[in-house]
Scaffold this active site. Sequence first.
Site, PDB file in Angstrom:
ATOM      1  N   TYR A   1      -1.622  -0.780  10.795  1.00  0.00           N
ATOM      2  CA  TYR A   1      -1.968  -1.092   9.875  1.00  0.00           C
ATOM      3  C   TYR A   1      -0.627  -1.021   8.818  1.00  0.00           C
ATOM      4  O   TYR A   1       0.235  -2.021   8.225  1.00  0.00           O
ATOM      5  CB  TYR A   1      -2.658  -0.978   8.896  1.00  0.00           C
ATOM      6  CG  TYR A   1      -3.107  -0.685   7.391  1.00  0.00           C
ATOM      7  CD1 TYR A   1      -2.856  -2.519   7.351  1.00  0.00           C
ATOM      8  CD2 TYR A   1      -3.520   0.015   6.479  1.00  0.00           C
ATOM      9  CE1 TYR A   1      -2.941  -3.378   5.518  1.00  0.00           C
ATOM     10  CE2 TYR A   1      -2.917  -0.336   4.685  1.00  0.00           C
ATOM     11  CZ  TYR A   1      -3.524  -1.463   4.965  1.00  0.00           C
ATOM     12  OH  TYR A   1      -2.841  -1.729   3.571  1.00  0.00           O
TER      13      TYR A   1
ATOM     14  N   THR B   1       0.592  -0.825  -0.211  1.00  0.00           N
ATOM     15  CA  THR B   1       0.165  -0.359   0.054  1.00  0.00           C
ATOM     16  C   THR B   1       1.027   1.255  -0.077  1.00  0.00           C
ATOM     17  O   THR B   1       1.921   1.081   0.407  1.00  0.00           O
ATOM     18  CB  THR B   1      -0.783   0.167   1.161  1.00  0.00           C
ATOM     19  OG1 THR B   1      -1.426   0.933   1.416  1.00  0.00           O
ATOM     20  CG2 THR B   1       0.341  -0.561   1.996  1.00  0.00           C
ATOM     21  N   ASP B   2      -0.042   2.245  -0.298  1.00  0.00           N
ATOM     22  CA  ASP B   2       0.814   3.969  -0.496  1.00  0.00           C
ATOM     23  C   ASP B   2       0.693   4.188   1.537  1.00  0.00           C
ATOM     24  O   ASP B   2       1.449   5.536   1.263  1.00  0.00           O
ATOM     25  CB  ASP B   2       0.252   5.219  -1.493  1.00  0.00           C
ATOM     26  CG  ASP B   2      -1.476   5.052  -1.393  1.00  0.00           C
ATOM     27  OD1 ASP B   2      -1.603   4.299  -0.221  1.00  0.00           O
ATOM     28  OD2 ASP B   2      -1.370   6.293  -1.811  1.00  0.00           O
ATOM     29  N   GLU B   3       0.142   3.613   1.842  1.00  0.00           N
ATOM     30  CA  GLU B   3       0.011   4.192   3.419  1.00  0.00           C
ATOM     31  C   GLU B   3       1.370   3.973   3.804  1.00  0.00           C
ATOM     32  O   GLU B   3       1.895   4.453   5.139  1.00  0.00           O
ATOM     33  CB  GLU B   3      -1.007   3.239   3.884  1.00  0.00           C
ATOM     34  CG  GLU B   3      -2.603   3.735   3.203  1.00  0.00           C
ATOM     35  CD  GLU B   3      -3.544   3.315   3.789  1.00  0.00           C
ATOM     36  OE1 GLU B   3      -3.381   3.808   5.358  1.00  0.00           O
ATOM     37  OE2 GLU B   3      -5.035   3.500   4.300  1.00  0.00           O
TER      38      GLU B   3
ATOM     39  N   LYS C   1       2.456  -3.575   7.142  1.00  0.00           N
ATOM     40  CA  LYS C   1       2.584  -3.699   5.889  1.00  0.00           C
ATOM     41  C   LYS C   1       4.153  -2.881   5.476  1.00  0.00           C
ATOM     42  O   LYS C   1       4.862  -3.919   4.882  1.00  0.00           O
ATOM     43  CB  LYS C   1       1.354  -2.675   4.871  1.00  0.00           C
ATOM     44  CG  LYS C   1      -0.022  -3.238   4.987  1.00  0.00           C
ATOM     45  CD  LYS C   1       0.331  -4.494   4.611  1.00  0.00           C
ATOM     46  CE  LYS C   1       0.390  -4.747   3.121  1.00  0.00           C
ATOM     47  NZ  LYS C   1       0.167  -5.995   2.304  1.00  0.00           N
TER      48      LYS C   1
HETATM   49  P1  NAD Z   1      -9.639  -7.390   2.604  1.00  0.00           P
HETATM   50  O1  NAD Z   1      -9.087  -7.161   3.562  1.00  0.00           O
HETATM   51  O2  NAD Z   1     -10.150  -7.760   1.675  1.00  0.00           O
HETATM   52  O3  NAD Z   1      -9.251  -8.929   1.741  1.00  0.00           O
HETATM   53  C1  NAD Z   1      -7.697  -9.588   2.607  1.00  0.00           C
HETATM   54  C2  NAD Z   1      -7.809 -11.357   2.505  1.00  0.00           C
HETATM   55  O4  NAD Z   1      -6.739 -12.144   3.076  1.00  0.00           O
HETATM   56  C3  NAD Z   1      -9.713 -11.777   2.616  1.00  0.00           C
HETATM   57  O5  NAD Z   1     -10.065 -12.643   1.749  1.00  0.00           O
HETATM   58  C4  NAD Z   1      -9.095 -12.391   3.931  1.00  0.00           C
HETATM   59  O6  NAD Z   1      -9.679 -13.827   4.753  1.00  0.00           O
HETATM   60  C5  NAD Z   1      -7.605 -13.007   3.887  1.00  0.00           C
HETATM   61  N1  NAD Z   1      -7.172 -12.968   4.665  1.00  0.00           N
HETATM   62  C6  NAD Z   1      -6.343 -12.589   6.000  1.00  0.00           C
HETATM   63  N2  NAD Z   1      -4.904 -12.767   6.952  1.00  0.00           N
HETATM   64  C7  NAD Z   1      -5.440 -14.647   6.900  1.00  0.00           C
HETATM   65  C8  NAD Z   1      -4.219 -15.304   6.751  1.00  0.00           C
HETATM   66  N3  NAD Z   1      -3.611 -15.342   7.510  1.00  0.00           N
HETATM   67  N4  NAD Z   1      -4.041 -16.232   5.961  1.00  0.00           N
HETATM   68  C9  NAD Z   1      -4.447 -16.171   4.854  1.00  0.00           C
HETATM   69  N5  NAD Z   1      -5.606 -15.380   4.102  1.00  0.00           N
HETATM   70  C10 NAD Z   1      -5.704 -14.189   5.701  1.00  0.00           C
HETATM   71  O7  NAD Z   1      -8.442  -6.647   1.864  1.00  0.00           O
HETATM   72  P2  NAD Z   1      -8.458  -5.647   0.272  1.00  0.00           P
HETATM   73  O8  NAD Z   1      -8.081  -4.707   0.559  1.00  0.00           O
HETATM   74  O9  NAD Z   1      -8.244  -6.860  -0.531  1.00  0.00           O
HETATM   75  O10 NAD Z   1      -6.055  -5.922  -0.059  1.00  0.00           O
HETATM   76  C11 NAD Z   1      -5.563  -6.542  -0.318  1.00  0.00           C
HETATM   77  C12 NAD Z   1      -4.152  -6.320  -0.423  1.00  0.00           C
HETATM   78  O11 NAD Z   1      -3.840  -5.248  -1.198  1.00  0.00           O
HETATM   79  C13 NAD Z   1      -3.324  -5.576   1.399  1.00  0.00           C
HETATM   80  O12 NAD Z   1      -2.462  -6.254   0.917  1.00  0.00           O
HETATM   81  C14 NAD Z   1      -4.028  -4.831   1.263  1.00  0.00           C
HETATM   82  O13 NAD Z   1      -2.438  -4.523   2.189  1.00  0.00           O
HETATM   83  C15 NAD Z   1      -3.034  -3.914  -0.243  1.00  0.00           C
HETATM   84  N6  NAD Z   1      -3.884  -3.057  -0.057  1.00  0.00           N
HETATM   85  C16 NAD Z   1      -5.199  -2.695  -0.459  1.00  0.00           C
HETATM   86  C17 NAD Z   1      -5.518  -1.330  -0.852  1.00  0.00           C
HETATM   87  C18 NAD Z   1      -7.019  -1.144  -0.272  1.00  0.00           C
HETATM   88  O14 NAD Z   1      -7.294   0.182  -0.981  1.00  0.00           O
HETATM   89  N7  NAD Z   1      -7.689  -1.927   0.407  1.00  0.00           N
HETATM   90  C19 NAD Z   1      -4.551  -0.411  -1.516  1.00  0.00           C
HETATM   91  C20 NAD Z   1      -3.436  -1.239  -1.682  1.00  0.00           C
HETATM   92  C21 NAD Z   1      -3.016  -1.962  -1.886  1.00  0.00           C
END
Ligand code: NAD
Length: 360
Positions: free
Chosen positions: A169, A133-135, A173
Amino acid sequence: MKILVTGGAGFIGSALVRFIIEHTQDEVVNVDKLTYAGNLASLQSVSNNPRYHFELVDICNRAELDRVFAEHQPDFIMHLAAESHVDRSITGPSDFIQTNIVGTFTLLETAREYWQTLVLAKQNQFRFHHISTDEVFGDLPHPDDVCADQVAYLPKFTEQTSYAPSSPYAASKASSDHLVRAWCRTYGLPTIVSNCSNNYGPYHFPEKLIPLVILNAIEGKDLPIYGKGDQIRDWLYVEDHARALYKVVTEGKVGETYNIGGHNEQRNIDVVKAICGILDALLPKETSYAEQITYVTDRPGHDRRYAIDTTKISNELNWQPQETFATGLRKTIEWYLTHQTWCQHVQDGRYQGERLGLNS
Ligand code: NAD
């Protein structure tokens, strides 16, 4: 290619799995623990495809990961599994340390041991793509803090920006990004990292700003704005992100980082007003939805501005976002209006819109 996707039942993971199955000939192994944020209902359109496989596995469980790697023999790993909600990380950081740091470490070690057993050609082809993430960069100067003639020159996050995470968070990350880079440098594991801005779109769990506001609006509830609502985020439509991720894993250079963003900086209050405007047109009622806006206590440590410089991914991988905020937001709202069953299903017994992430 056989691609092992972790967190494929989450918001971005499910968009990525749907993209790979619908737009490529690759196979997908979705490794997901199905926390409150993971929903197999988001994968209904691909779940019967013979190129899709699901493994209910926690990425902290080394024995189970060893079994999955041995059975499926993946070519690429795309690691998205994480605890992802900043407010939850303030209320309870422990799961974030466990999954985001220990889980990433466990996955890296499993991948390293597996990769060392591959023949040279397969070793060279192997990729471990860590999705971040950009965070991790902390926050940037805000337009309200500079003179009007300086606004155009405000900095954005590049691949060289130093890490300065603000929330539990973001810190978890950032830690995982460092581990991934170290496994490349020290052990030669072919890793790539991408850091993306805020995503929005269909199948987004309704604890995050855009889906929460859409659902609260149509249910006649308050639309909570943290602080003054002047925090700026760069919003990217989730399907544009999925397309970028596939480009990064298939065309990106080992050891490199790619920033991904939507060229779309918006203040939170403007995002909420835009949602209200679209709802006023699509689902009119006597008064505007904007009248439901309520200002609430700000998030502790709330970053004021994020913005992404996408020059590198644009020049080197020829990727650009295709969706504008106007078209993407309208599509997203229309999706929520027509997928109420999904919304009820994912919220039942898990989350009812309550406020999380206050210190006291
Ligand atoms: P999300 O919370 O919607 O989904 C996370 C998924 O990971 C879920 O399906 C959950 O069941 C699974 N999970 C959690 N803990 C687990 C474990 N211990 N073992 C196996 N599976 C597990 O998240 P998202 O928004 O889809 O984000 C996905 C990735 O992208 C993350 O790594 C997040 O940091 C990154 N990201 C998200 C955003 C955003 O805007 N949502 C932006 C940039 C990066």
